[in-house]
Design an enzyme around this catalytic site. Structure first.
Site, mmCIF file in Angstrom:
data_model
loop_
_atom_site.group_PDB
_atom_site.id
_atom_site.type_symbol
_atom_site.label_atom_id
_atom_site.label_comp_id
_atom_site.label_asym_id
_atom_site.label_seq_id
_atom_site.Cartn_x
_atom_site.Cartn_y
_atom_site.Cartn_z
ATOM 1 N N ARG A 75 0.813 -1.214 0.000
ATOM 2 C CA ARG A 75 0.000 0.000 0.000
ATOM 3 C C ARG A 75 0.847 1.265 0.000
ATOM 4 N NH1 ARG A 75 -5.075 1.633 1.162
ATOM 5 N NH2 ARG A 75 -5.766 -0.504 1.443
ATOM 6 N N ASN A 117 -13.276 15.182 -1.049
ATOM 7 C CA ASN A 117 -13.991 13.943 -1.353
ATOM 8 C C ASN A 117 -15.480 14.216 -1.301
ATOM 9 O OD1 ASN A 117 -14.375 11.072 -1.699
ATOM 10 N ND2 ASN A 117 -14.849 10.931 0.494
ATOM 11 N N HIS A 119 -18.945 12.209 -0.240
ATOM 12 C CA HIS A 119 -19.399 11.014 0.460
ATOM 13 C C HIS A 119 -20.928 11.008 0.441
ATOM 14 C CE1 HIS A 119 -19.267 7.700 3.282
ATOM 15 N NE2 HIS A 119 -20.260 8.291 3.913
ATOM 16 N N SER A 146 -22.217 14.778 1.178
ATOM 17 C CA SER A 146 -21.348 15.791 1.777
ATOM 18 C C SER A 146 -20.063 15.893 0.974
ATOM 19 C CB SER A 146 -20.956 15.377 3.206
ATOM 20 O OG SER A 146 -22.083 15.046 3.992
ATOM 21 N N ASP A 155 -13.560 9.765 6.268
ATOM 22 C CA ASP A 155 -14.863 10.433 6.133
ATOM 23 C C ASP A 155 -15.151 11.378 7.296
ATOM 24 O OD1 ASP A 155 -15.304 8.962 3.802
ATOM 25 O OD2 ASP A 155 -16.381 7.373 4.847
ATOM 26 N N THR A 182 -28.118 11.994 -8.638
ATOM 27 C CA THR A 182 -28.517 12.969 -9.660
ATOM 28 C C THR A 182 -28.951 14.305 -9.064
ATOM 29 O OG1 THR A 182 -30.744 12.034 -9.713
ATOM 30 C CG2 THR A 182 -29.160 11.213 -11.330
HETATM 31 C C1 GRF Z 1 -20.649 8.162 -5.393
HETATM 32 O O1 GRF Z 1 -21.850 7.840 -4.756
HETATM 33 C C2 GRF Z 1 -19.693 8.789 -4.412
HETATM 34 O O2 GRF Z 1 -20.318 9.597 -3.474
HETATM 35 C C3 GRF Z 1 -19.096 7.576 -3.766
HETATM 36 O O3 GRF Z 1 -18.950 6.641 -4.806
HETATM 37 C C4 GRF Z 1 -19.900 6.902 -5.816
HETATM 38 C C5 GRF Z 1 -19.144 7.087 -7.091
HETATM 39 O O4 GRF Z 1 -19.965 7.219 -8.211
HETATM 40 N N1 GRF Z 1 -17.900 7.917 -3.045
HETATM 41 P P1 GRF Z 1 -19.367 7.763 -9.584
HETATM 42 O O5 GRF Z 1 -18.132 6.957 -9.909
HETATM 43 O O6 GRF Z 1 -19.076 9.231 -9.439
HETATM 44 O O7 GRF Z 1 -20.445 7.492 -10.607
#
Ligand code: GRF
Length: 226
Positions: A75, A117, A119, A146, A155, A182
């Site tokens: 890693r 990020n 989430h 978020s 997170d 969406t």
């Molecule tokens: C999203 O729901 C994001 O919040 C989460 O993983 C998903 C990724 O979807 N961390 P995409 O690859 O942007 O379609």
């Protein structure tokens, strides 16, 4: 970050990390094209060669790179190579958009204040995976997503913006995931990145400032239908 007068940059340099569909990436690319996000996506990096988001990047003319964990001994080696690849782009912002790996502390420290990020929950509720199923199981009346700065605690970094919607009576984890994507994610992530690119949101040693003032609580947008 705001364009610096010491450089001739007119837009923020943005690197996006993905693992999957790239629907957030697409929203970011669309916002750039629409002039709503003053940034250039200078590279998209995936840990999976099959990530469908790679095709979305290529269609937009954005250079891509795949870094596979199996090509590295551990890693730490992977995260170091990933960090070097990102640093080579001199990014102002590094956006995790469905990047399904936990990054080690050396990585997080290297990009502190530039790493954000999205989430899919109203943090601090439902850190980790399966957020939509857990929101339903908990009987949450509202759910959402978020955008937060990434710190060493998973997170748990400070949130810049959250968007929420009302959970419907007949909701399933899939319907909720679709609506959160969406209606919420694709709206708040480009917005958050625009605020950072414009210099309205800044990172001040572990705290967010917005328009120069400490941000005490995340900015909230109601994403219910009118
Ligand atoms: C999203 O729901 C994001 O919040 C989460 O993983 C998903 C990724 O979807 N961390 P995409 O690859 O942007 O379609």
């Amino acid at each position: 970050m705001a364009p610096k007068t010491s450089t001739d940059r007119t837009t923020a340099r943005l690197v996006v990390l993905i693992s999957g569909n790239g629907r957030n990436l697409q929203a970011i690319l669309d916002a750039v094209t629409a002039g709503a996000l003053p940034a250039e996506v200078v590279r998209v990096i995936s840990n999976r060669g099959t990530a469908r988001g790679l095709e979305k990047a290529r269609r937009a003319g954005v250079p891509t790179r795949v870094l596979r964990p199996r090509d590295y001994p551990d890693r730490a080696a992977y995260d170091a190579a990933l960090a070097d690849t990102i640093a080579a782009e001199s990014p102002d912002i590094v956006a995790l958009a469905g990047f399904m790996r936990i990054l080690d502390s050396a990585f997080v420290q290297r990009f502190a204040g530039k790493l954000v990020n999205i989430h899919p929950s109203l943090l601090p509720r439902h850190r980790g995976l399966d957020t939509h199923g857990r929101a339903l199981a908990a009987g949450d009346e509202r759910h959402g997503a978020s955008v937060h700065y990434v710190t060493e605690d998973l997170d748990a970094g400070p949130c810049l913006i959250q968007g929420s919607l009302r959970v419907a009576d007949d909701e399933t984890p899939d319907s909720l995931a679709e609506r959160v994507m969406t209606r919420v994610e694709q709206r708040i992530y480009p917005q958050a990145l625009a605020w950072i690119a414009e210099g309205r949101a800044t990172w001040d040693d572990g705290r967010i400032r917005f328009d120069g003032r400490p941000l005490e609580t995340p900015i909230h947008v109601d994403c219910d239908p009118d």
